[in-house]
Write an enzyme that holds these catalytic residues in place. Structure first.
Site, PDB file in Angstrom:
ATOM      1  CE1 TYR A  27      10.552  31.373  -0.252  1.00 45.10           C
ATOM      2  CE2 TYR A  27      10.958  29.004  -0.044  1.00 45.10           C
ATOM      3  CZ  TYR A  27      10.519  30.097  -0.792  1.00 45.10           C
ATOM      4  OH  TYR A  27      10.047  29.902  -2.059  1.00 45.10           O
ATOM      5  CE  LYS A  63      -0.309  -0.296   5.058  1.00 41.08           C
ATOM      6  NZ  LYS A  63      -1.138  -0.808   6.157  1.00 41.08           N
TER       7      LYS A  63
HETATM    8  C1  LIG Z   1      -0.481  -1.780   6.821  1.00 47.10           C
HETATM    9  C2  LIG Z   1      -1.027  -3.026   7.239  1.00 47.10           C
HETATM   10  C3  LIG Z   1      -0.209  -4.152   7.391  1.00 47.10           C
HETATM   11  C4  LIG Z   1       1.287  -4.104   7.241  1.00 47.10           C
HETATM   12  O1  LIG Z   1       1.874  -3.638   8.404  1.00 47.10           O
HETATM   13  P1  LIG Z   1       3.432  -3.646   8.659  1.00 47.10           P
HETATM   14  O2  LIG Z   1       3.596  -3.342  10.079  1.00 47.10           O
HETATM   15  O3  LIG Z   1       4.011  -2.613   7.790  1.00 47.10           O
HETATM   16  O4  LIG Z   1       3.913  -4.993   8.312  1.00 47.10           O
HETATM   17  C5  LIG Z   1      -0.808  -5.362   7.689  1.00 47.10           C
HETATM   18  N1  LIG Z   1      -2.136  -5.456   7.862  1.00 47.10           N
HETATM   19  C6  LIG Z   1      -2.946  -4.401   7.766  1.00 47.10           C
HETATM   20  C7  LIG Z   1      -4.404  -4.571   7.992  1.00 47.10           C
HETATM   21  C8  LIG Z   1      -2.429  -3.150   7.460  1.00 47.10           C
HETATM   22  O5  LIG Z   1      -3.237  -2.104   7.364  1.00 47.10           O
END
Ligand SMILES: *Cc1c(COP(=O)(O)O)cnc(C)c1O
Length: 724
Positions: A616, A389
């Site tokens: 800035y 993701k």
């Molecule tokens: C983001 C997410 C993961 C992955 O988590 P990590 O700690 O990065 O391994 C797993 N399950 C769900 C439901 C998530 O939202």
């Protein structure tokens, strides 16, 4: 070319650097092959021509084979990797090239009457061994050789494979330049004659290619630029080559040869030659490599062209009868044609220069290593379901998914439907689970792009079920995080969901939210979550529902509770080689390797006099004479603005340069007063190694008062991403 040298430099890829003198010899070898087919010295001295075309030039093809073995097969044959995919890719490439060459030479072959009255057996012989035009035998030999070698390696140890390829070579030798030794013995000669119905020569993919390919995998990279070593290899090569010369002339004198491609001393010559070349360092050149291949491919066509031109121009004396004139003309034309082809294809294939401004380098080896390490922690039957993701935590979702596809991973998680669609459009294979909410007016896209939707609660299940067509889903269970999922104690609702006709339930999962700390409280909380989850599963089973695949671990679950049962593990951050924070609890102490480096160019270097300010808001004022460098990266690329004014640091030439003033959207200024030779165009490293120093994602996250996950996921779309 700049890109390749850049990557070679940044990746510190010694293989590519050393491979370069091989590149130049490849060019020489291609011109030697032209000599074989034009006999440059024939009109002057037959012996000299024999030496050039039947001795010296016989180094060329074995050299090509050895170099290919070195670069394509080393990992597989030495057992460093069981991945056949890269080899498959290479074979595909060679097949395409062979196909193109067949088409190219079809008209000439037809004109010359090569394909008249072909029986199916002869056609097969042509395609598999002899090549459809005289020099094209190399392509089938290469492919057959690679396949044979890999097949042997699959079942046998390296030593036995080595012995077998030597025996094959010796058998080939007797059918080639040592033919005279056995042609008198009717039985053996008969066997060979039968063989020659399948291949005209023994210098093919079965008898000749495997030995040289294998030798390539045995070549050592080191030592670099060791003069004594190079000298020694040079002397060994000269010795072996002298021996080969004597061998060839003796065989010729006694008229033993049936053909003259294989000698007893040839493998030794090639081995020392390649070691010699590998120990010399010069700039790598993909272009030279391409030009050499094109010369090899095109020169027979140029021989035809030269002949035609000679007739047209009435220049037979210079271009045909004079062997040096003929050779020179063919070489010149071949080089020109090769240059044109390479330039032309480069013109049509120009991709934007990837490492121009600010970019991310992804370490393929590290990614594969992490996947293997994490997989090894899991119980049998539990597979990684990488979480890609937020653009694979900034790494580049498509790149990462394709890399993982290549090592056999066939299931992924994303956060939302647009991420899933993007992956599908780019051809990512396997199941893609959307972990988050999708609006009902997008449900049709779930089906169109074969995406799996998370059921975020009971009422959402009813919406999915009411939509009309069957949808693939995973059911989320809330066991205490109180984010997504139906409460685990609502058994009736789960019971109803499992009876919904339009839900194709392919999984059920929960999310552990305290697996990242080792306090008693967290451990008890995790225990409680597990108990609730498995309790629900057994209740559902008791009500007669089949249990779908189960998953509950994310990175910290795998690192700290590896033994938990499950069919998938949704690993995110750990796959990218880091934890969320350096100090986080990690029971497994898994040796993960960071996958990502973040780099940017220096746009300009200038002086700052005492009292002058930079950036800035006059946030920085020099109190001494300073040298500052402006980097082509800013918060628009995901560098946290909180790193302004000395909080952040970058590496330039392996030395630390602190950020001065406010970070801008597209630019960041750093202090390089104490670093010598800083030049515009140089690369600065924000995350990753440089020289003997290294800035980790932890360093940046700590300085910005956040976790690595946030740093990564903020890395912007303007950054180019390359896999190394
Ligand atoms: C983001 C997410 C993961 C992955 O988590 P990590 O700690 O990065 O391994 C797993 N399950 C769900 C439901 C998530 O939202």
């Amino acid at each position: 070319m700049i890109i390749t040298s850049e990557i070679a430099e940044t990746a510190n890829d010694t293989a590519k650097q050393n491979g370069s003198s091989l590149d130049w010899f490849k060019l020489a070898a291609a011109l030697l092959v032209v000599a074989i087919h034009t006999s440059p010295l024939l009109s002057f001295n037959e012996e000299a021509d024999f030496f050039l075309t039947r001795v010296l030039a016989r180094l060329a093809v074995p050299f090509f084979l050895t170099v290919t073995g070195h670069f394509v097969l080393t990992d597989y044959i030495r057992g460093n990797s069981s991945q056949f995919t890269p080899i498959k890719k290479y074979i595909k490439k060679i097949l395409l090239l062979y196909g193109a060459a067949i088409v190219l030479y079809l008209p000439i072959g037809i004109y010359a009457g090569h394909y008249q009255n072909l029986s199916p057996l002869e056609l097969l012989r042509m395609l598999l061994f002899d090549g459809t035009f005289y020099h094209l035998w190399y392509f089938p030999a290469l492919i057959v050789g690679i396949l044979l070698l890999c097949l042997l390696k699959r079942f046998l140890t390296g030593k036995i494979v080595f012995i077998i390829v030597i025996i094959l070579y010796l058998i080939g030798l007797l059918g080639d330049s040592y033919w005279g030794l056995i042609s008198e013995s009717p039985k053996i000669a008969y066997i060979y004659q039968r063989g020659f119905q399948f291949f005209t020569y023994t210098r093919n993919g079965i008898f000749m290619a495997p030995l040289f390919l294998f030798m390539g995998t045995e070549l050592q990279q080191k030592p670099l630029q060791n003069k004594k070593y190079s000298m020694l290899r040079g002397i060994w090569f000269m010795l072996a080559f002298s021996l080969m010369t004597v061998e060839a002339f003796l065989l010729r004198f006694f008229k033993v040869q049936r053909h003259d491609s294989m000698y007893l001393s040839l493998p030794f010559c090639i081995f020392f030659l390649c070691q010699l070349l590998l120990s010399c360092q010069c700039k790598p050149s993909k272009k030279i490599r391409k030009i050499s291949s094109c010369i090899y491919l095109l020169h027979p066509a140029m021989i035809v062209v030269v002949r035609g031109a000679a007739k047209l121009l009435h220049a037979e004396n210079i271009l045909i009868k004079n062997s040096i004139g003929r050779y020179t003309a063919v070489c010149l034309l071949s080089v020109c044609a090769a240059l044109l082809l390479v330039k032309g294809s480069a013109y049509f294939n120009t991709k934007p220069y990837k490492v121009d401004r600010a970019w991310i380098e992804l370490d393929r080896k590290a990614l594969r290593h992490n996947a293997a390490v994490l997989q090894s922690l899991l119980p049998k039957g539990c597979c990684l379901m990488p979480v890609i993701k937020s653009n694979a935590y900034g790494h580049g979702a498509v790149l990462i998914a394709k890399e993982l596809n290549a090592i056999g991973i066939r299931q992924f998680c994303v956060a939302c439907i647009s991420e899933g669609i993007q992956l599908r459009k780019k051809g990512v294979k396997g199941k893609i689970l959307i972990l988050g909410y999708t609006h009902p007016n997008q449900f049709f896209l779930l089906r169109r792009y074969r995406l799996t939707q998370t059921v975020v609660d009971y009422s959402y299940a009813k919406q999915l079920n009411a939509w009309g067509k069957k949808l693939s889903v995973h059911i989320a269970v809330d066991t205490g995080m109180h984010r997504l999922g139906e409460r685990s104690d609502h058994i009736t609702q789960f019971d109803t969901m499992f009876q919904m006709k339009k839900l194709h339930i392919e999984g059920i999962f929960t999310h552990l939210c305290a697996a990242d700390t080792d306090t008693r409280e967290s451990r008890e909380f995790t225990e409680m979550q597990l108990q609730k989850f498995f309790q629900l599963l057994s209740e559902l089973q008791a009500r007669g529902h089949l249990c779908p695949p189960v998953h509950l671990q994310s990175s910290y679950g795998v690192l700290n509770y590896a033994e938990l049962p499950g069919n998938y593990a949704r690993v995110g951050i750990a796959l990218y080689g880091v934890r969320s924070a350096k100090s986080d609890y990690d029971k497994s102490a898994a040796p993960l390797q960071p996958v990502l480096s973040l780099k940017a160019r220096i746009a300009t270097v200038k002086e700052l006099y005492p009292g002058e300010s930079a950036g800035y808001g006059l946030a920085f004022t020099a109190n001494r004479f300073m040298k500052i460098a402006v980097l082509t990266i800013g918060y628009g690329d995901g560098v946290p603005r909180t790193l302004s004014c000395g909080k952040g640091t970058v590496l330039i030439r392996g030395q630390r340069a602190p950020v001065i003033g406010q970070i801008c959207m597209d630019q960041t200024t750093v202090d390089v007063t104490d670093i010598s030779n800083v030049l515009p165009g140089d690369a600065a490293v924000l995350i990753g190694p440089s020289g003997s120093d290294c800035l980790t994602a932890y360093d940046m996250a700590e300085a910005a008062n956040t976790i690595t996950n946030e740093i990564f996921s903020q890395l912007g779309s303007r950054l180019n991403r390359i896999v190394i």
